[in-house]
Design a protein around this motif. Structure first.
Motif, PDB file in Angstrom:
ATOM      1  N   ASN A  86       0.684  -1.368  -0.002  1.00 32.55           N
ATOM      2  CA  ASN A  86      -0.057   0.106   0.042  1.00 32.55           C
ATOM      3  C   ASN A  86       1.038   1.190   0.005  1.00 32.55           C
ATOM      4  OD1 ASN A  86      -1.657  -2.163   1.903  1.00 32.55           O
ATOM      5  ND2 ASN A  86      -2.917  -1.172   0.254  1.00 32.55           N
ATOM      6  N   TYR A  87       2.158   1.009   0.375  1.00 33.25           N
ATOM      7  CA  TYR A  87       3.057   2.149   0.313  1.00 33.25           C
ATOM      8  C   TYR A  87       4.172   1.910  -0.708  1.00 33.25           C
ATOM      9  CZ  TYR A  87       0.613   3.866   4.599  1.00 33.25           C
ATOM     10  OH  TYR A  87      -0.399   4.177   5.336  1.00 33.25           O
ATOM     11  N   TYR A 105       6.242   7.701   2.576  1.00 32.35           N
ATOM     12  CA  TYR A 105       4.712   7.725   2.512  1.00 32.35           C
ATOM     13  C   TYR A 105       4.534   8.912   1.458  1.00 32.35           C
ATOM     14  CZ  TYR A 105       3.581   6.563   7.157  1.00 32.35           C
ATOM     15  OH  TYR A 105       3.386   5.408   8.371  1.00 32.35           O
ATOM     16  N   GLY A 159       1.093   9.053  -0.721  1.00 33.68           N
ATOM     17  CA  GLY A 159       1.327   7.831  -1.432  1.00 33.68           C
ATOM     18  C   GLY A 159       0.699   6.493  -0.910  1.00 33.68           C
ATOM     19  N   TYR A 160      -0.427   6.603  -0.505  1.00 37.33           N
ATOM     20  CA  TYR A 160      -1.039   5.489  -0.004  1.00 37.33           C
ATOM     21  C   TYR A 160      -2.045   4.716  -1.149  1.00 37.33           C
ATOM     22  CZ  TYR A 160      -4.299   2.590   2.855  1.00 37.33           C
ATOM     23  OH  TYR A 160      -4.843   1.457   3.493  1.00 37.33           O
ATOM     24  N   TYR A 161      -2.058   3.654  -1.345  1.00 37.89           N
ATOM     25  CA  TYR A 161      -2.919   3.103  -2.360  1.00 37.89           C
ATOM     26  C   TYR A 161      -3.602   1.838  -1.704  1.00 37.89           C
ATOM     27  CZ  TYR A 161      -0.143   5.525  -5.567  1.00 37.89           C
ATOM     28  OH  TYR A 161       0.355   6.562  -6.344  1.00 37.89           O
ATOM     29  N   GLN A 178      -6.289  -0.802  -5.991  1.00 41.47           N
ATOM     30  CA  GLN A 178      -5.478   0.336  -6.658  1.00 41.47           C
ATOM     31  C   GLN A 178      -4.420  -0.038  -7.077  1.00 41.47           C
ATOM     32  OE1 GLN A 178      -5.900   3.699  -3.503  1.00 41.47           O
ATOM     33  NE2 GLN A 178      -7.270   4.662  -5.300  1.00 41.47           N
ATOM     34  N   THR A 198       0.646   0.432  -9.892  1.00 38.60           N
ATOM     35  CA  THR A 198      -0.561   1.152  -9.450  1.00 38.60           C
ATOM     36  C   THR A 198      -1.403   1.641 -10.458  1.00 38.60           C
ATOM     37  OG1 THR A 198       0.447   3.491  -9.432  1.00 38.60           O
ATOM     38  CG2 THR A 198       0.493   2.253  -7.232  1.00 38.60           C
ATOM     39  N   GLN A 245      -4.914   7.043  -9.097  1.00 39.87           N
ATOM     40  CA  GLN A 245      -4.196   8.067  -8.176  1.00 39.87           C
ATOM     41  C   GLN A 245      -4.337   7.239  -6.668  1.00 39.87           C
ATOM     42  OE1 GLN A 245      -2.702  10.837  -8.915  1.00 39.87           O
ATOM     43  NE2 GLN A 245      -2.856   9.967 -11.054  1.00 39.87           N
ATOM     44  N   PRO A 246      -3.499   7.995  -5.955  1.00 43.93           N
ATOM     45  CA  PRO A 246      -3.398   7.438  -4.437  1.00 43.93           C
ATOM     46  C   PRO A 246      -4.805   7.897  -3.922  1.00 43.93           C
ATOM     47  CG  PRO A 246      -2.085   9.123  -4.875  1.00 43.93           C
ATOM     48  CD  PRO A 246      -2.337   8.698  -6.024  1.00 43.93           C
ATOM     49  N   THR A 247      -4.980   7.126  -2.769  1.00 42.41           N
ATOM     50  CA  THR A 247      -6.230   7.453  -2.015  1.00 42.41           C
ATOM     51  C   THR A 247      -5.995   8.574  -0.982  1.00 42.41           C
ATOM     52  OG1 THR A 247      -7.399   4.985  -1.813  1.00 42.41           O
ATOM     53  CG2 THR A 247      -7.556   6.447   0.032  1.00 42.41           C
ATOM     54  N   THR A 248      -6.828   9.526  -0.685  1.00 37.90           N
ATOM     55  CA  THR A 248      -6.772  10.505   0.371  1.00 37.90           C
ATOM     56  C   THR A 248      -6.546   9.982   1.650  1.00 37.90           C
ATOM     57  OG1 THR A 248      -7.920  11.998  -1.202  1.00 37.90           O
ATOM     58  CG2 THR A 248      -7.546  12.592   1.072  1.00 37.90           C
TER      59      THR A 248
END
Lengths: 982, 412
Positions: A384-385, A454, A476-478, A482, A504, A507-510
């Motif tokens: 995820n990172y 991150y 930078g969290y997915y 994703q 990926t 776009q990364p998740t908020t």
């Protein structure tokens, strides 16, 4: 002014002789008019005339019989048309009482500032007639009444020059009230109020918003609790019905069913409430009991004297700033006393020392520096990172060593996670941001490593090492959906499987930052499981940020049937819902963070076995569920949280709106300032010193509430720190009367606090320039010294458990007393440090020395006794802070020691310098004026190899034994009890 | 301030005294007097159905244990145990000296309160641990009266435990901490002792001050005593340090040296909401290994018959597996073990639970199961242990009463 009034009243009472006259009207009695006096001693024509109604003889009014007292004030012309406040005080058995606006006589301290009127803003005409009270006095005794008035905004009182005396003699008890109290005490107080209600309906309890706040068992609790119920009924329409409804589980009673309808307890309670209601309807007669409502009679805090303000400055600088006060700060206090202290504290709360104070304060409460917990959820291998994964791969592909990956990369990352929360709190406090941001910040603190991993938006320069943290957001969290696993590449290097590439797709998740609540290490410290379901996180959130100790509420036997209940007891069983109704909604607010402390919204954090039970049972789960159906929905108290993705952000905002957040914040920092935790409420009235403990607790709570109110207004925790330091709880130094003072007995007030290992380490480093360490550590990575690594910490840190500190893991409580083990550690360090400290300091030019700025090695007792004594004085003041006679005694003693050492050392085959433990390595700052290459290893300029001292004759030479003797002086000071107690 | 007068100080230094500053002779605790009390805390709530209160599955119930799919309850003398982890070795080794107390209602399923109840005897904060109570009763002046290596070790304000992993204690017990000449070294300590004493005397109306400087004074006077640990270490060179049980070894040595009377040890890993069996097995193995080591090493030191071991936990785990089919949650019925060499109460079990791990009542006179009997609570266990350890009736017992109405004397 205050004392004048009190003395005036008392004197008049002693000298007065009430003059009686007899009125012709039946059932009434008028006293002779009484001339008035004024507190400014000017003349006045005002006079007071008292009249008793419904009684004819003021010397023998039976207790519990009705009478009223009226006053007629014939005014001096100067007061006509003024608006005034009216006051009535009475002296009974050497205790003063004052009539308040509610028509009650309450205890009065005698202080002018504590005067309250019974009637306010009264317009004066030529003659004023007012009823002071009407009611029944239950306590026999001789009552002396005074009356006064003062114009609004004018401090001058006009008062009766003598009292009237009314004697209450024993009478028949007020049967109805006495019977009710007796019934209540016997049948309700213990079995219902104490055993059921007080679990939540008490100060600090879960029912913090309820109007029904009871007190725990003491000698007056039955009376007070009955009064609480009576007041509730009197001030609420259908008060009886409301109480019974909630107690039986209706009205959304958070505590569930405590008295099932038609149970014996319910019926008994109902009957009593009906009785109270009926009596309230039929009787509006006021009863004056003149019963004290507190257990202790005197304000024992007033018996505690403060230390000199310079002493406070020194201690505050050490505790808040981890240093001595500067010359400028001392001058501020010297010139302006306590006001100067305020400004000095502002100065102290800056720079590295204060930063360390904050980090330590956070760690001492949250215990986040727990490497195992962090490692279990560390993100380096988490796809995820991708940023961390790349860092992982880059390192191992270069080094080809899993061992180095673990030791040099992961170990370097651990402090970055461990300290992120502390750095966040420090950032907020040091930048005077609203303290509430600790739970609402939409960012976190990252250093260069975590920022890279991150995908953070902070920027770092090349010369900023790992210890520099900046506000940054995780960009930078997915989420799993994703990432395209099929396009990723896994490799094996040195038997370690890692991702060389992650693909990926979006776009990364908020990432929904919310201060400490979303900090990975905070979540790791309080882990969750499939059945725990974030309840541990919720419990500690309540404890640290809402001043609710849910576990404390369980210090009572829980019904066995409830403990074995399998029908979802947290939702259905009253024994369980009393806490879980509060706890579980907050637990639900953590629903988007899984067992690995990673953000998983939209139900991804739900336990897989809930969705698909392994035991074959039917699941409650439905597609699209984001939380467990057999648990309460997210919320806080009466507020629901409806946002399903940003639940913790919503929770954070709700928490900081609660007044309890500010109280909790004060309690959070209490141990950091005072060296001991705030008192817990005593539970068992049979415990030793219960009354004393309760009194101390209540008074401390009042002060804590005062501080909470300040924080609520200013939002700046530094204001609280200042008030704490200026309070008697910090400055208290001696007790004027050696009585049974509850505060002195139950807290560390008026005594010192043992410095914790970090404080000691910083103190030693500040004063000597050295940090004691047992063995050298390599701590360089890519050319940058990892100043931040815990492995670089010295002996005082490594031995922190032995020295009374905690280890953030198995040992969490701090010890405040010195053990023989601690003493031996102190003595070892004191001896080890003293020798090289002397050697190095004398190697530097005098003007740049840290220690010996007044003497040279050529100064002996024979040729420079004055300079030596002056040097000893300065060292003593800096190391142990003695003053006055104590200081002179210490100086004389130390000079004797010095002289003895100089004279006798020649007899020893090895002097102190010779016996330096030169095989012990030290960390320390580079010496000014000395070529570091003479002493250091080339890969760490701050590491000093002591074994090289012998190679430099000018350092080791000690023919006249002066250096050895100074080493003894330093040893004395470093091992002195006042060095470790502050 | 009371200070040593100049003349006597100079005489002290001139005389080159090398003796310790203050000679405090402690009565030899071993072998004549009290036992060493060791309390092993299984932190997190152990699964007694897989240990000392074994349960086999039966048709009507949910599965209680998985080991019973393959095996049945085993007996070591009169003591049943579960054939799980290293239990067989443990129970076979100790059963003759062991009393098992089952079916103790802990009255909570909250960890923090469970620990307090289990190891202090009261269901609320404020009471000392059994170890602190014991050390205060019989050895309050000992330099290391109560040693804690973790877990519940609250002292209730009656003494200060020494918290250590054991290695620190040995590292700093060495006499060679002294770098300076003995005369000067001892002289400095003497002066500091005087300072601490004067603080105590000058501010006697402040209890915290008396405690603080009093503890400092005691530590000055006791610090040299720690050297006895080294003497013991040197006397038994075959007993090696450097393993996981160093803290136990140090506690035994401290007792042997006359420095200590009690110690607590905490063993974690028992809160098995997921993967119960996989995690309970190594946790139990670790715990029983520690107890075995304590007994074996006590024998090597010649004090095997001078050690009392008590083992307990917060509470226990449910008589069923949760929805994961692997974990177990909290269950309020717990157990204790008491081990003493040649104990009269050995090879026995007191108390019991049903097949579903529900508490059964006990006749306090003959210990038989009795519907009209006593509901065993930790208070009963602690009351009897206090009596056995010679705490009952003393001032600390009165200060921290258990208020037990019915006693059950299972240790006579």
């Amino acid at each position: 002014m205050t004392k004048i009034i009190l003395k005036a009243f008392t004197l008049i009472l002693v000298l007065s002789c009430a003059v009686f006259s007899h009125q012709a009207l039946p059932n009434s009695y008028s006293f002779d008019p009484i001339r008035a006096q004024k507190t400014d001693n000017t003349e006045t024509e005002t006079s007071f005339l008292y009249t008793i109604h419904d009684q004819e003889n003021p010397t023998s009014i039976q207790a519990n019989t009705l009478f009223s007292l009226a006053i007629e004030i014939s005014l001096d012309t100067e007061n006509v048309d003024q608006n005034v406040d009216l006051y009535s005080v009475v002296l009974l058995n050497n205790v003063w009482w004052i009539l308040n606006l509610d028509g009650d006589y309450v205890e009065w301290s005698g202080e002018l500032s504590a005067l309250v009127p019974f009637n306010s803003t009264v317009a004066l005409s030529g003659t004023l007639t007012k009823q002071i009270f009407s009611g029944r006095f239950s306590l026999p005794g001789d009552y002396s009444f005074f009356t006064a008035y003062a114009p609004k905004g004018d401090g001058v009182l006009t008062y009766t020059s003598q009292p009237i005396n009314i004697s209450i003699v024993a009478g028949e008890p007020i049967d109805a009230d006495a019977e009710t109290l007796s019934l209540f005490s016997k049948t309700i107080e213990t079995t219902i109020i104490q055993e059921k209600c007080v679990a939540c309906h008490v100060s600090g309890g879960l029912a913090r918003n309820s109007a029904l706040q009871f007190i725990r068992t003491n000698e007056l609790s039955a009376e007070n609790n009955l009064e609480t119920i009576k007041n509730f009924i009197a001030s609420n329409t259908n008060g009886t019905g409301k109480i019974l409804n909630k107690a039986s589980g209706g009205g959304a009673h958070t505590g569930g069913v405590q008295l099932p309808i038609d149970s014996e307890d319910y019926n008994r309670f109902s009957n009593l409430l009906d009785e109270i209601t009926e009596k309230a309807k039929t009787s509006e007669i006021k009863n004056f009991s003149f019963q004290k409502t507190t257990v202790a009679q005197t304000n024992s805090l007033n018996q505690i004297n403060n230390e000199p303000v310079q002493q406070t400055l020194r201690r505050a600088a050490r505790i808040l700033g981890n240093r001595l006060p500067s010359s400028e700060e001392k001058m501020l206090v010297q010139k302006n006393g306590e006001q100067g202290l305020d400004n000095a504290l502002t100065s102290i709360m800056k720079n590295r020392g204060f930063h360390k104070f904050i980090l330590a304060g956070v760690e001492d409460r949250l215990f986040l520096n727990n490497n195992q917990a962090i490692s279990d959820s560390a993100a380096t291998g988490d796809v995820n990172y991708p940023g961390f994964v790349k860092m992982n791969y880059d390192f191992i592909s270069e080094t080809q060593s899993y061992d180095r990956l673990a030791r040099e990369f992961w170990d370097r990352l651990l402090p970055a996670w461990a300290y992120a929360s502390g750095e966040l709190v420090a950032h907020i406090i040091e930048n005077d941001l609203p303290y509430s941001e600790i739970l609402t910040a939409d960012y976190m603190m990252m250093n260069r490593l975590t920022n890279q991993g991150y995908g953070g938006n902070a920027t770092f320069s090349d010369d900023e090492d790992d210890s520099v943290f900046k506000p940054s957001k995780i960009l930078g969290y997915y989420l799993p959906n994703q990432i395209d696993d099929s396009k990723g590449e896994q490799v094996m290097i040195d038997n370690y499987s890692t991702w060389a590439h992650i693909e990926t797709t979006e776009q990364p998740t908020t990432f929904p930052h919310s201060g400490l609540l979303t900090d990975m290490t905070f979540l790791a410290r309080y882990p969750t499981t499939a059945t725990n379901r974030n309840r541990a996180r919720a419990r500690w959130t309540f404890f640290h940020f809402l001043d609710v100790d849910i576990e404390g509420a369980t210090q009572r036997p829980t019904d066995e049937a409830a403990l074995q209940d399998t029908d979802n007891p947290t939702m259905n069983n009253p024994s369980c819902t009393v806490c879980h109704a509060i706890l579980d909604p907050v637990a639900a607010a953590f629903k988007n963070w899984d067992e690995r402390n990673q953000y998983r919204p939209n139900g991804l954090a739900l336990d897989k076995f809930y969705k698909s039970p392994q035991d074959g049972s039917t699941t409650l789960y439905r597609e699209g569920d984001t939380w467990y159906r057999d648990m309460r929905e997210p919320g806080l108290f009466e507020h629901a949280i409806t946002n399903t993705d940003q639940t913790l952000q919503e929770l954070g905002k709700l928490i900081v709106q609660e007044p309890a957040f500010y109280r909790a914040s004060v309690k959070f920092w209490w141990p950091a300032i005072f060296g001991e935790p705030p008192l817990e409420i005593p539970i068992h009235d049979g415990d030793f010193n219960f009354a004393s403990k309760l009194k101390a607790y209540e008074e401390q709570q009042k002060f804590i509430q005062t501080l909470a109110d300040v924080l609520y207004q200013s939002k700046n925790i530094k204001d609280v720190f200042k008030l704490m330091v200026r309070s008697v709880w910090f400055r208290g130094d001696s007790v004027s009367t050696p009585s049974e003072n509850p505060f002195v007995n139950e807290t560390n007030i008026a005594s010192r606090q043992l410095l914790n290992p970090q404080q000691l380490e910083m103190k030693v480093e500040e004063l000597t320039g050295l940090v004691h360490a047992r063995q050298r550590r390599r701590d360089i990575y890519n050319g940058l010294p990892t100043q931040f690594s815990d492995s670089r910490r010295g002996t005082l840190y490594q031995e922190r458990v032995a020295l009374g500190g905690h280890n953030s893991d198995t040992v969490l409580n701090r010890r405040e007393l010195v053990s023989p083990l601690m003493q031996n550690v102190f003595l070892t360090i004191a001896q080890d440090i003293s020798c090289p400290a002397v050697v190095y300091d004398f190697a530097v030019t005098k003007s740049k020395r840290r220690l010996f700025n007044l003497v040279e090695v050529s100064d002996t007792p024979e040729n420079s006794s004055r300079a030596i004594k002056d040097q000893i004085r300065e060292l003593t003041e800096r190391f142990i802070g003695s003053s006055g006679q104590d200081l002179e005694t210490e100086i004389n003693t130390l000079y004797e020691v010095f002289q003895f050492s100089v004279r006798e050392s020649s007899k020893y085959w090895q002097t102190a310098i010779d016996r330096c433990r030169l095989d012990t390595d030290f960390y320390g700052p580079t010496l000014i004026g000395v070529d570091p290459n003479e002493f250091t290893q080339d890969w760490n300029e701050n590491y000093i190899d002591l074994s090289k001292i012998r190679t430099v004759p000018k350092l080791i030479n000690d023919d006249n034994h002066i250096k050895s003797s100074w080493a003894i002086v330093l040893f004395y000071l470093l091992s002195h009890p006042d060095f470790i107690y502050e | 301030m009371n200070r040593i007068n100049r003349r006597s100080f100079m005489r002290l230094l001139a005389g080159g005294a090398t003796a310790p500053l203050v000679s405090r002779i402690y009565p030899a605790v071993e072998p004549d007097n009290r036992n060493l009390l060791l309390v092993f805390q299984a932190t997190g709530a152990w699964d007694i159905a897989s240990f000392c209160d074994p349960k086999e599955n039966y048709e009507a119930s949910q599965k209680i244990t998985k080991w019973s799919d393959r095996s049945s309850i085993q007996m070591a003398g009169n003591i049943p145990y579960a054939p799980f982890s290293n239990n067989a070795e443990f129970f076979e080794k100790h059963y003759k000296n062991m009393l098992v107390i089952n079916g103790v209602e802990m009255q909570t399923n909250a960890h923090g309160i469970g620990v307090i109840h289990s190891f202090s005897g009261r269901l609320a904060r404020g009471y000392p641990s059994l170890t602190a109570l014991y050390s205060a009763s019989h050895g309050i002046d000992l330099p290391l009266a109560h040693i804690s290596t973790g877990g519940f070790s609250d002292s209730g304000g009656i003494l200060t435990p020494v918290v250590t992993n054991g290695r620190s204690l040995l590292r700093y017990a060495n006499q060679n901490i002294q770098r300076f000449d003995k005369t000067l070294f001892n002289g400095v300590l003497f002066l500091h002792g005087e300072t601490a004493l004067s603080r105590v005397n000058d501010r006697q109306n402040i209890p915290a001050n008396v405690k603080q400087y009093g503890s400092y004074l005691d530590s000055i006077q006791n610090s040299a005593e720690l050297e006895k640990l080294i003497q013991i270490q040197n006397a038994y060179p075959s007993i090696e340090f450097g393993g996981d049980n160093d803290s136990i070894l140090v506690a035994l040595m401290a007792y042997k040296a006359g420095l200590s009377l009690s110690a607590d040890f905490s063993y974690g890993g028992f809160d098995t909401h997921d993967n119960n069996d996989e995690e309970q097995a190594p946790a139990l193995a670790n715990l029983t290994s520690g107890i075995n080591y304590a007994v074996d090493t006590a024998a090597k030191l010649g004090i095997a018959d001078k050690v009392t071991i008590i083992v307990g936990s917060d509470f226990s785990r449910t008589p069923w597996y949760n929805s994961s089919d692997d974990g177990k949650d909290h269950w309020s019925i717990g157990s204790y073990l008491i081990i003493e060499e040649n104990a009269q109460f050995g090879n026995a079990v007191i108390g019991a639970t049903t097949a579903d791990q529900v508490q059964l009542k006990v006749n306090p006179n003959n210990f038989s199961l009795d519907d009209q009997g006593l509901q065993l609570l930790p208070q009963h266990v602690h009351q009897e242990i206090r009596r056995h350890l010679g705490i009952a009736g003393n001032k600390f017992d009165a200060l921290f009463p258990l208020n037990v109405r019915d006693e059950i004397n299972f240790l006579t």
